[in-house]
Scaffold this active site. Sequence first.
Site, PDB file in Angstrom:
ATOM      1  N   ASP A 256       0.891  -1.161   0.000  1.00 28.58           N
ATOM      2  CA  ASP A 256       0.000   0.000   0.000  1.00 28.58           C
ATOM      3  C   ASP A 256       0.922   1.201   0.000  1.00 28.58           C
ATOM      4  OD1 ASP A 256      -1.597   2.218   0.635  1.00 28.58           O
ATOM      5  OD2 ASP A 256      -3.061   0.960   1.666  1.00 28.58           O
ATOM      6  N   HIS A 257       1.025   1.878  -1.145  1.00 31.33           N
ATOM      7  CA  HIS A 257       2.078   2.894  -1.271  1.00 31.33           C
ATOM      8  C   HIS A 257       1.884   4.068  -0.313  1.00 31.33           C
ATOM      9  CE1 HIS A 257      -0.856   4.789  -4.095  1.00 31.33           C
ATOM     10  NE2 HIS A 257      -0.314   5.913  -3.664  1.00 31.33           N
TER      11      HIS A 257
ATOM     12  N   HIS B 219      -6.103   2.361   1.200  1.00 30.20           N
ATOM     13  CA  HIS B 219      -5.439   3.558   1.722  1.00 30.20           C
ATOM     14  C   HIS B 219      -6.136   4.122   2.959  1.00 30.20           C
ATOM     15  CE1 HIS B 219      -3.289   3.140  -1.904  1.00 30.20           C
ATOM     16  NE2 HIS B 219      -4.050   3.870  -2.685  1.00 30.20           N
TER      17      HIS B 219
END
Length: 479
Positions: free
Chosen positions: A171-172, A234
């Site tokens: 999950d960037h 996110h």
Amino acid sequence: MSFTADRLLLFGATGDLAQRMLLPSLCALHDDKLIAPELRIIGTARSDYDDDSYRNFAREALDKYLPDFRKGAIDSFLPRLSYQALDATDASHFTDLSDEIGTIDKGMAIFLSTAPSLFEPTIAGLTQAGLTGDKVRIGLEKPLGTDLQSSREINDAVSSAFSEDRIFRIDHYLGKETVQNLLALRFANILFEPLWNAAHIDHVQITIAETVGLESRVGYYDGAGALRDMVQNHMLQLLALVAMEPPSSYDATAIRDEKVKVLRALRAIHPSETVTGQYRKGAIDGQPVPGYDDELGKDSDTETFVAIKAHVDNWRWKGVPFYLRTGKRLPERKTEIVINFRCIPHSIFAARGAKTQPNALVIGIQPEENIQLQLMAKVPGLDRDGIRLRQVPLDIAMLDAFAGPKKRIAYERLLLDLIEGDQTLFVRRDEVEAQWTWIDGIRANWAEHNHKPKTYSAGNWGPSAAIALAERDGVTWHD
């Protein structure tokens, strides 16, 4: 098993993510000498390149997306790259890929970005080619399914070849510096943690706003929508970091143990606690933009905006609402967390005409990384007409506070951790399944009540019902 990989295999090496993020991130790590000289980067995709033509492709991407101050590193970076074309549905192609990679005795890291339908044949091909041994770890880029069942199928396919300690679900947002700073803010300062509970916090707001529309994601987005595209990963990760209990130490197991407790404590959503929307034509920054159905080329019930009133049913957060909202074609691009504290129990200034406002902690994640604490202060004067108080912000701009370090792309940290084997900023399977369980409940609720998105004009903060969702509790969204 602890090892630092000397091979990095990039699936989707010709895609938009590789051009914008992965190649620039790897070149930056090379420029700062954070990856070993012997690390080879092997790109693979369906496109028919050889080593030289792929390096030319990579050069064009780096010329376009790499910051100017790093472009001097391009020439020395490109020799690290090689390429092997691959059709994941053809098992024989994986033998050619293995030949291109060569020996993996020191270890290999794989970055896998592919359509959900290709996970199973890709893992099978890697296994058949001997590319899934104990000295291989794999990073998985979303989307990891469309619901709990499909997520489990993907995870089952991956876990058939890789143990959990070698699976890095990406999950960037967790690679963003301010997101990591949230842990430091909470657990390295005695000022906040004693107040970080239902006794002192009135509500929390989390906003992820985008000005863009579909861009190049038409095929994926209409099948996903805002809830699955942004909230499932996110937003729930940000919520978990805000709400988690203090971990015993800063390591992968301790932090992820506490996050999953939060995700499992999320209360099922009532129909009145969600609002969805879909943008129509409007204007962004004074420029006209088309509506979602115009961009898509057909009518659709996919939501491009969602607002949710969530609750974490545990001792710390009982009774504190978490207001979440995300959407496309909103007035500005921003991601922020706002911790709104309760009002003071008694104002000694009220009799002198002064009004107080609750304190708020605003954590900006993008486009600017900053932390702002809003405090009450007295307006200068002799006070003959009464005392005046005003909210004053105390700002900590990360770029100003830390002028020395270079601003990094989130993927720099995540790729380096993948190569070196640190799982702290990656998502564990039980976290993913807890997230999907909650999201599936919302979608089932929508289906049961035939919930359809309301329209909103591009350039606005979603449908008016989203404003009402907060205002009926006496809350105003932080715009």
